[in-house]
Design an enzyme around this catalytic site. Sequence first.
Site, short mmCIF file in Angstrom:
data_model
loop_
_atom_site.label_atom_id
_atom_site.label_comp_id
_atom_site.label_asym_id
_atom_site.label_seq_id
_atom_site.Cartn_x
_atom_site.Cartn_y
_atom_site.Cartn_z
N GLN A 12 8.31 9.65 2.36
CA GLN A 12 9.65 9.96 1.86
C GLN A 12 9.64 10.06 0.34
O GLN A 12 8.95 9.30 -0.33
CB GLN A 12 10.64 8.88 2.31
CG GLN A 12 11.78 9.46 3.10
CD GLN A 12 12.60 8.39 3.80
OE1 GLN A 12 12.10 7.65 4.61
NE2 GLN A 12 13.87 8.34 3.50
N SER A 92 3.36 5.44 3.95
CA SER A 92 4.56 5.03 4.68
C SER A 92 4.81 5.95 5.88
O SER A 92 4.01 5.97 6.82
CB SER A 92 5.76 5.02 3.72
OG SER A 92 6.92 4.55 4.35
N LEU A 93 5.87 6.76 5.84
CA LEU A 93 6.12 7.74 6.90
C LEU A 93 4.87 8.57 7.18
O LEU A 93 4.59 8.94 8.32
CB LEU A 93 7.28 8.66 6.48
CG LEU A 93 7.38 9.99 7.23
CD1 LEU A 93 7.86 9.76 8.65
CD2 LEU A 93 8.25 10.97 6.49
N ARG A 117 13.05 6.35 13.95
CA ARG A 117 12.68 5.37 12.93
C ARG A 117 13.66 5.42 11.76
O ARG A 117 14.11 4.38 11.26
CB ARG A 117 11.26 5.66 12.44
CG ARG A 117 10.73 4.71 11.35
CD ARG A 117 9.29 5.09 11.02
NE ARG A 117 8.68 4.23 10.02
CZ ARG A 117 8.57 4.51 8.72
NH1 ARG A 117 9.07 5.66 8.25
NH2 ARG A 117 7.95 3.69 7.89
N HIS A 202 10.10 -1.31 3.82
CA HIS A 202 8.92 -2.17 3.71
C HIS A 202 9.23 -3.55 3.16
O HIS A 202 8.56 -4.06 2.27
CB HIS A 202 7.84 -1.47 2.88
CG HIS A 202 7.56 -0.08 3.38
ND1 HIS A 202 7.01 0.13 4.62
CD2 HIS A 202 7.80 1.14 2.84
CE1 HIS A 202 6.91 1.45 4.82
NE2 HIS A 202 7.40 2.07 3.76
N GLN A 251 4.48 -2.43 9.51
CA GLN A 251 4.63 -1.62 8.30
C GLN A 251 6.08 -1.56 7.82
O GLN A 251 6.34 -1.44 6.63
CB GLN A 251 4.09 -0.20 8.58
CG GLN A 251 3.92 0.66 7.35
CD GLN A 251 4.38 2.08 7.59
OE1 GLN A 251 5.52 2.32 7.97
NE2 GLN A 251 3.49 3.03 7.37
#
Length: 311
Positions: A12, A92-93, A117, A202, A251
């Site tokens: 992101q 991340s993503l 998500r 996170h 995560q």
Amino acid sequence: MSKKIAMIFPGQGSQSIGMGKSFYENSPLAREMFEKAGERIGVDFTKLLFEPNEQLDQTEYTQPAILLVSMIAYKLFQEARPTDAVMFLGHSLGEFSALCASGAIDYIDAVELVHKRGKLMSQACESINAGMMAILGLEDGVVEELCARANGEGKRVWPANFNQNGQLVVAGIKEDLQAMESVFKEAGAKRALLLNMSIASHCPLLSSAMEPLGEAMEAMVNDTFCAPIVSNVTTEKYATKEEALKLLKIQLIQPVKYKQSIEAIAGEIELMIEFGNGAVLKGLNKRNAPDVETLGISDMESLAKVCEALV
């Protein structure tokens, strides 16, 4: 002899209006992927990506959009220049894009999964004033210590993204982040910038999203990994469904150790290829792994250049 390549995927923040348009206009495969992904989650990706709108910055739409463009870039590359990776890595993503590229989940399922998500992350933060802040110019250990001290005083602030030396993002409650701005600056930060976000990625504030995400993943992820994935949580490789479910749930509430992951694999690879909009990871890698070249594929022109470079 072929190079040892790590294929990497952004998260992101890499989104922008117009991303994927070059692929869409020039590739029947890309148009088909746009259509199928849109049908799955009820979104017109051409409007979301090509026309001015506010939805693209809403996390439940940002995540599937970024993953879709990354996977189109990856599939077009594999169609033009079939190439094996020794490992996959995402920010991340982007770790879900990596999971998809590894063969452990179909891209349409992955689009649905990260759409969910994004919704779960938004829902976890909708009743609290959550946010994120970029800290520039401080060592990781100093930021970690200041956050730990703030937690001891009842504030909810945690390190969230370790991007590169001197660039760390923290997450938490906005008023606590704002209260910490002067603390970070007094400690020597060049900038402490509150980001335009309404979620706190996170960190423990997303704990309510863990089980529903795990349940959704259980039905979609399989054990057919063509190469291992480097975990954002541990910086170590995994290649089983069991580990994927465990690590991608964790995560949500643990920091993304991108910098540490790149440092850990730099000695094992000769090249990184970033798939997706912009060149965010390429920029980070110049500092995280200056001796390893990173190429990027974000449109048809850069696709052709990378294919040519690998001949």
